[in-house]
Design a protein around this motif. Structure first.
Motif, mmCIF file in Angstrom:
data_model
loop_
_atom_site.group_PDB
_atom_site.id
_atom_site.type_symbol
_atom_site.label_atom_id
_atom_site.label_comp_id
_atom_site.label_asym_id
_atom_site.label_seq_id
_atom_site.Cartn_x
_atom_site.Cartn_y
_atom_site.Cartn_z
ATOM 1 N N ARG A 208 4.198 10.946 4.796
ATOM 2 C CA ARG A 208 4.998 10.704 3.466
ATOM 3 C C ARG A 208 4.103 11.204 1.924
ATOM 4 O O ARG A 208 3.306 10.761 2.028
ATOM 5 C CB ARG A 208 5.731 10.160 3.048
ATOM 6 N N MET B 189 -2.391 4.189 -3.290
ATOM 7 C CA MET B 189 -2.662 2.726 -4.082
ATOM 8 C C MET B 189 -1.849 1.488 -4.178
ATOM 9 O O MET B 189 -1.074 1.928 -2.860
ATOM 10 C CB MET B 189 -1.341 3.217 -5.329
ATOM 11 N N VAL C 30 0.902 -0.923 0.008
ATOM 12 C CA VAL C 30 -0.018 -0.097 -0.197
ATOM 13 C C VAL C 30 1.152 1.424 0.107
ATOM 14 O O VAL C 30 1.847 1.104 1.129
ATOM 15 C CB VAL C 30 -0.403 0.228 0.817
ATOM 16 N N LEU C 31 0.523 2.285 -0.947
ATOM 17 C CA LEU C 31 1.535 3.658 -1.328
ATOM 18 C C LEU C 31 0.780 4.198 -0.364
ATOM 19 O O LEU C 31 -0.234 4.658 -0.994
ATOM 20 C CB LEU C 31 1.887 3.423 -2.931
ATOM 21 N N ASP C 32 0.839 4.852 0.662
ATOM 22 C CA ASP C 32 0.629 6.120 1.770
ATOM 23 C C ASP C 32 1.152 7.182 0.857
ATOM 24 O O ASP C 32 2.111 7.349 0.609
ATOM 25 C CB ASP C 32 1.413 6.071 2.621
ATOM 26 N N VAL D 284 4.736 11.625 -2.218
ATOM 27 C CA VAL D 284 5.069 10.858 -3.290
ATOM 28 C C VAL D 284 4.931 11.331 -4.067
ATOM 29 O O VAL D 284 3.911 11.021 -5.009
ATOM 30 C CB VAL D 284 5.606 9.562 -3.483
ATOM 31 N N GLY D 285 5.927 12.097 -4.734
ATOM 32 C CA GLY D 285 5.683 12.676 -6.111
ATOM 33 C C GLY D 285 4.633 13.322 -6.830
ATOM 34 O O GLY D 285 4.160 12.632 -7.793
ATOM 35 N N GLY D 286 2.992 13.625 -5.679
ATOM 36 C CA GLY D 286 2.185 14.330 -6.323
ATOM 37 C C GLY D 286 1.257 13.077 -6.189
ATOM 38 O O GLY D 286 0.494 13.910 -7.135
ATOM 39 N N VAL D 287 1.512 12.714 -6.248
ATOM 40 C CA VAL D 287 0.393 10.762 -6.148
ATOM 41 C C VAL D 287 -0.326 11.235 -5.346
ATOM 42 O O VAL D 287 -0.226 11.183 -4.155
ATOM 43 C CB VAL D 287 1.307 9.592 -5.460
ATOM 44 N N PRO D 288 -2.037 11.266 -5.919
ATOM 45 C CA PRO D 288 -2.682 11.619 -5.457
ATOM 46 C C PRO D 288 -3.148 10.953 -4.372
ATOM 47 O O PRO D 288 -4.077 11.935 -3.131
ATOM 48 C CB PRO D 288 -3.545 12.024 -6.218
ATOM 49 N N ARG D 289 -3.680 9.932 -4.855
ATOM 50 C CA ARG D 289 -4.319 9.568 -3.292
ATOM 51 C C ARG D 289 -3.326 7.760 -3.139
ATOM 52 O O ARG D 289 -2.345 7.336 -4.055
ATOM 53 C CB ARG D 289 -5.314 8.847 -4.037
#
Lengths: 184, 170, 456
Positions: free
Chosen positions: B59, B68, B48-50, B61-66
Motif C-alpha cells: 500500500r 513512519m 508502523v506505517l508501511d 498512503v497519500g504520497g507518504v514517501p517512507r
C-alpha cells in the motif's frame, strides 16, 4: 502484532485526503470542538474509550527535516470495545451523516452503505499496531462509566454511614443499592 | 488534563522497517509491557506505517514517501514527564526502537527529539475524564460493591456493617 | 467529494416468491409433530440422485388449500455441499461461519465445558452430517409412515442415517420450563404475513416490518441493499439455519427457582417472569408488570406491541431478562439501528416427555428444545445474539452478567441477574439449566437451488 488488549481494540486508519478535504476538516473539527451536539451520540453509545484525528500536511524526512506531502493525510486512531466490523457498523447505522462528514473527504471512501464495501475500505486502510497496551484491559467503556458513577455514590454512602449505628447502616445501604442498581 | 492524547511521529531509516517491526513485536506484552511501568498511561501503542510498494507492503498512503513510526498514548500527566519516564522504563529498548528512525540522538536530548516530533490532534475524544489510578480504583471498588450487593441479602445488620467497613477500606 | 453518497433503503422490493422458498419460515407449519434426520451421502452421484427423488416432496411457502398430513424440508451443511461436489465458486461464496461449522466456533458461542463439542451426541459437529431432512406431521401415524418412506429412500441410495430426533409440541405451546414459546417472531416485509409489534421500531416510534433480506438471501436487507447470496441459480430465496439440540434440566430449574424466590422473598411466578421477560402465559412484563393478562397474551397484535422505551431502567422488564436480550427492540437507543440487523426467525420444537408438575427430582428422561432459527447471516445474527447479547451483558447494560436461561456456562457465584425496582434484587448464583447436546449450521436452499444441486 496485536490490536487487542483484553476488552479493548486498537485501530489506526491512515488514508489520503482529497481536494478540498483539508478545508472541510478544518471546519468540521472546529465545530466538533465547540458544539457538543456533534460528538454527543458517541458518548451515548459508550463504545469508544478514546479516539482522535490528526491531519498531516508534512512528515519527517530522511535529512532530519520535514517534507511537505503532495496531499494531506488523515490519521485516525481509536481505542474501543469489540471488533472493527461491529465498530464501523454501529456508527454507520446510528450516526450515518456524522460518519459521512468524518470520512467523505478521504480517498476511496465508498459511503457507509452498503456495509460490505465500507468494511473492506476500513480494513484496507487500517494499520495494525505492532504493540498495544491498556491500563485496565478487562474493562469496557461501559464498565468504566459504571465504576466511576458507583464510586461517586460510594462517597455519599461513606459519609452517610460514618459513625452510624448498624440499623441505619442497613437503610443507607438499601438506598445505595436503589441508586446504583443500574450500574452494579 | 486527565486524558491527553500524545502522538509522536518519526521517519524510519531506509531499509530499517522490518528490523523495527521485529523489535516491536518482541516487546513483552500485558503486565510486562513497557507502558505498564509508566505511571499515568491509559493506553499506548506503536504503529508502523508501511508505504513502500513491496510484496509484503503493497500500500501507498497519500504520497507518504517512507515508512513512519507512530508512538501514541493517552496519558494523564505532562508529555515531557511521561516521555522521560517512558525512556527510563524502556532502557536500552528505546535505542532499539527509535534507533531505526531518522535523527534519533544518542545519549542526551531524547525527550526533546520526541517532543519535536509530536503531532497535535485536530480533534480528540474521550468518554471519561479521570486519571488512570482513579479509573483502576473505581473498577476495583465496583467489583467489591457488586459482590457485596449479592452477599448482603443474607446478612444481619451487624454483618453488613462489618462487610461495608471492609469493602470501603482504601 | 459528495459523489459517493448513497441513501439507505433506497430500493424497494416487490415481494418474495412463496413457490420458491421452502416452507415453515414465512409462516409456521401448524403441524405439531417433528422429526429431524441427519443424513450422510456416500458419494456425490448417489447424493444427487437421492435429492432428485426428494424434490417433489419438498414443501414450499405457498399457502395450503388444505392442511397436509406431513411436510418436508431439506437443508445442507457445508460438508454436505462439498460431498455433492457443489462448484467451487458457489462454495467460496458462503461466509466463514457457515463454512467453519458450529463446532469450530464453540468458543465464540460459549459451548465449553459440559456444552463443548466433545460432549455432543454422536455425529454432531464432525462434518459427518451432510443434510438435515425435517418432517412435520399431523399425527403419529402420518409421521411414522413418512419416516418409513424416507428411510427406504435413504437405503435405496446408500444414504446413511446418522441420527433421528423426534419432537412434539407440548400443550399450550409451552416449553419444558413452563413458558409459552415461539411468540415474538420478525414480521417480514412483503411476505403477506404482517403482525403488529413483530417488526422493528424506527426512530420516530413507527413500526416497520423486517426486510426480507434479513432472512432470505438476495433480497433487500435492513441496509437497503440485496443481502449477499451465492451465485445464480443458487442465490435467491435461500436462508441459513442454526439447529441446536438444547437439553433442559427441568428439575434443577424448579429447585433453583424455589431456592432463589425463598431467598429473595419473591413470588416464584414473578421471579420466573423476571428471568424470562414474560409471564408463563406469554404476557410481556413490559405491558403487564403486575401479572399475566389473558387478553394481551392471546392477542397477536398486542402481545408484542412494546419496545422498552418507556422502561429504560428495567423496572418492568429487567434489562437482563431473556427476551429483552434476544430482541432488545429500542432499548439500545437510536430506535432499531442497533438491533434491526440482528433479528432471527425461530421455528423450534420441544422434545421429550414433560416432567410432571411439582416434581423437583430428575427422572433421567431426555427433554429440551430443538432450537431452529433462520437468518441471512449466521455471524451477524445468531452468533451476535448468543455471543454478545446472551453470553455477556455489556451491550444490554448489565455488565458481564449472562442470560439466566441460555447464557454461557455460569461460574457459580461469579455472576448475577439484577431485578431492578425500588428495592433491587440480585439473583445469584445463576444455574446451568440448558446444555448443548449438539448442533449444526445449515443452508436451506430455494427450490430453484435444490433442482440445480440435484442436476449438478
Amino acid at each position: 502484532m496485536s490490536d487487542s488488549a483484553g476488552q479493548a481494540t486498537a485501530v489506526s486508519i491512515v488514508v489520503g485526503i482529497r481536494r478540498l478535504g483539508r478545508s472541510w476538516y478544518r471546519l468540521l473539527f472546529f465545530l466538533a470542538r465547540h458544539v457538543r451536539y456533534i460528538t454527543a451520540p458517541m458518548r451515548r453509545q459508550a463504545f469508544i474509550h478514546f479516539c482522535h484525528w490528526m491531519v498531516l500536511t508534512d512528515v519527517p524526512n530522511e535529512d532530519g527535516g520535514r517534507s511537505r506531502l503532495p496531499r494531506p493525510v488523515l490519521w485516525f486512531e481509536s481505542n474501543y470495545d469489540g471488533d472493527v466490523t461491529r465498530y464501523m457498523d454501529t456508527f454507520a447505522r446510528t450516526i450515518p451523516w456524522r460518519m459521512r462528514a468524518a470520512w467523505m473527504p478521504t480517498r476511496g471512501f465508498p459511503d457507509v452503505f452498503p456495509s460490505g464495501p465500507f468494511h473492506e475500505w476500513t480494513v484496507d486502510n487500517a494499520f495494525e499496531a505492532s504493540h498495544y497496551w491498556v491500563a485496565y484491559p478487562s474493562a469496557t467503556t461501559k464498565d468504566v462509566g459504571r465504576a466511576l458513577r458507583v464510586r461517586g455514590e460510594v462517597d455519599v454512602l461513606r459519609r452517610a454511614i460514618a459513625g452510624a449505628p448498624p440499623e441505619s447502616v442497613a437503610e443507607h445501604w438499601t438506598a445505595f443499592l436503589a441508586r446504583t442498581q443500574r450500574d452494579l | 488534563m486527565n486524558c491527553i492524547q500524545l502522538s509522536i511521529l518519526t521517519a524510519v531509516l531506509d531499509g530499517h522497517r522490518d528490523a523495527l517491526r521485529t523489535v516491536l513485536a518482541g516487546l513483552p506484552t500485558e503486565h510486562a509491557s513497557p507502558f505498564a511501568r509508566v505511571a499515568g498511561t491509559h493506553n499506548g501503542r506503536w504503529v508502523v506505517l508501511d508505504t513502500a510498494a513491496s510484496p509484503d507492503a503493497p500500500r501507498r498512503v497519500g504520497g507518504v514517501p517512507r515508512p513512519m513510526l507512530m508512538c501514541s498514548a493517552v496519558i494523564d500527566r505532562s508529555a515531557d514527564d511521561w516521555l522521560a519516564n517512558l525512556l527510563e522504563e524502556l532502557g536500552g529498548d528505546a535505542d532499539r526502537i527509535w534507533g531505526h528512525c531518522v535523527g534519533w540522538p544518542v545519549g542526551a536530548n531524547r525527550v526533546s527529539f520526541l517532543l519535536e516530533h509530536r503531532v497535535q490532534p485536530s480533534l480528540a475524544f474521550a468518554t471519561w475524564n479521570a486519571p488512570v489510578d482513579e479509573v483502576r480504583e473505581a473498577l476495583a471498588l465496583h467489583a467489591r460493591m457488586s459482590a457485596l450487593a449479592v452477599r448482603s441479602r443474607a446478612m444481619t445488620a451487624a454483618q453488613l456493617h462489618a462487610a461495608l467497613d471492609k469493602a470501603l477500606a482504601p | 467529494m459528495f459523489r459517493t453518497l448513497r441513501w439507505p433503503r433506497a430500493r424497494r422490493e416487490s415481494g418474495v416468491r412463496h413457490d420458491d422458498i421452502q416452507g415453515n419460515v414465512i409462516r409456521p407449519y401448524a403441524l405439531s409433530l417433528t422429526a429431524h434426520q441427519f443424513l450422510q451421502f456416500p458419494d456425490a452421484a448417489r447424493g444427487r440422485a437421492w435429492l432428485d427423488q426428494m424434490l417433489a416432496s419438498v414443501t414450499t411457502a405457498e399457502r395450503w388449500d388444505s392442511k397436509p398430513t406431513y411436510s418436508c424440508n431439506v437443508a445442507f451443511t457445508f460438508s454436505g455441499l462439498c460431498a455433492l461436489r457443489t462448484p467451487a465458486t458457489v462454495l467460496a461464496s458462503f461466509p466463514t461461519a457457515f463454512r467453519d461449522g458450529m463446532a469450530a466456533r464453540a468458543d465464540l458461542l460459549g459451548d465449553t465445558g459440559s456444552c463443548a463439542p466433545s460432549t455432543w451426541e454422536e455425529g454432531f459437529g464432525t462434518g459427518a452430517a451432510h443434510v438435515l431432512v425435517t418432517t412435520h406431521a399431523l399425527d403419529p401415524t402420518a409421521l411414522s409412515e413418512r419416516l418409513d418412506q424416507l428411510r427406504v429412500l435413504a437405503v435405496a441410495h446408500g444414504v446413511g442415517i446418522l441420527s433421528e430426533h423426534q419432537g412434539a409440541r407440548l400443550p399450550d405451546s409451552k416449553e419444558h420450563f413452563g413458558y409459552v414459546d415461539g411468540i415474538g417472531q420478525p414480521a417480514l416485509a412483503n411476505s403477506g404475513v404482517p403482525t403488529y409489534g413483530e417488526g422493528d421500531v424506527g426512530m420516530f416510534e413507527r413500526w416497520h416490518n423486517v426486510p426480507a433480506g434479513e432472512i432470505f438471501h438476495g433480497h433487500i436487507d435492513d441496509d437497503g441493499y440485496p443481502s449477499p447470496a451465492p451465485p445464480a441459480p443458487f442465490g435467491h430465496n435461500g436462508t441459513f439455519v442454526v439447529w441446536r439440540k438444547l437439553q433442559q434440566d427441568v428439575a434443577r430449574f424448579r429447585t433453583w427457582i424455589h431456592e432463589q424466590a425463598s431467598s429473595l422473598g419473591m413470588d416464584e411466578s414473578l421471579l420466573r417472569a423476571k428471568l424470562m421477560g414474560r409471564w408463563d402465559d406469554g404476557t410481556p412484563l413490559a405491558l403487564s408488570p403486575e401479572g399475566p393478562n389473558t387478553a394481551i397474551a392471546s392477542d397477536a397484535d398486542r402481545r408484542n406491541a412494546f419496545d422498552y422505551r418507556d422502561d429504560p431502567d428495567g423496572f418492568r422488564c429487567p434489562l437482563g431478562a431473556h427476551i429483552r436480550r434476544t430482541n432488545p427492540r429500542a432499548s439500545l437507543g437510536f430506535g432499531d439501528a442497533l438491533t434491526g440487523r440482528h433479528r432471527i426467525l425461530r421455528r423450534g420444537t420441544t422434545y421429550g416427555p414433560p416432567l410432571p408438575p411439582g416434581v423437583t427430582v430428575d427422572d433421567g428422561q431426555d427433554r429440551g428444545i430443538f432450537f431452529v432459527a433462520f437468518m441471512a447471516d449466521i455471524e451477524r445474527q445468531y452468533e451476535l445474539i448468543q455471543r454478545v447479547w446472551c453470553n455477556d451483558g455489556d451491550t444490554v447494560g448489565v455488565g458481564h452478567d449472562p442470560d439466566p436461561i441460555v447464557g454461557r456456562p455460569i461460574v457459580t457465584g461469579e455472576h448475577k441477574m439484577t431485578i431492578p425496582g425500588p428495592t433491587p434484587r440480585f439473583v445469584s448464583p445463576l444455574a446451568r439449566v440448558v446444555t448443548t447436546r449438539g448442533g449444526e449450521y445449515l443452508w436451506m436452499p430455494s427450490i430453484t437451488a435444490l433442482r440445480a444441486l440435484a442436476s449438478l
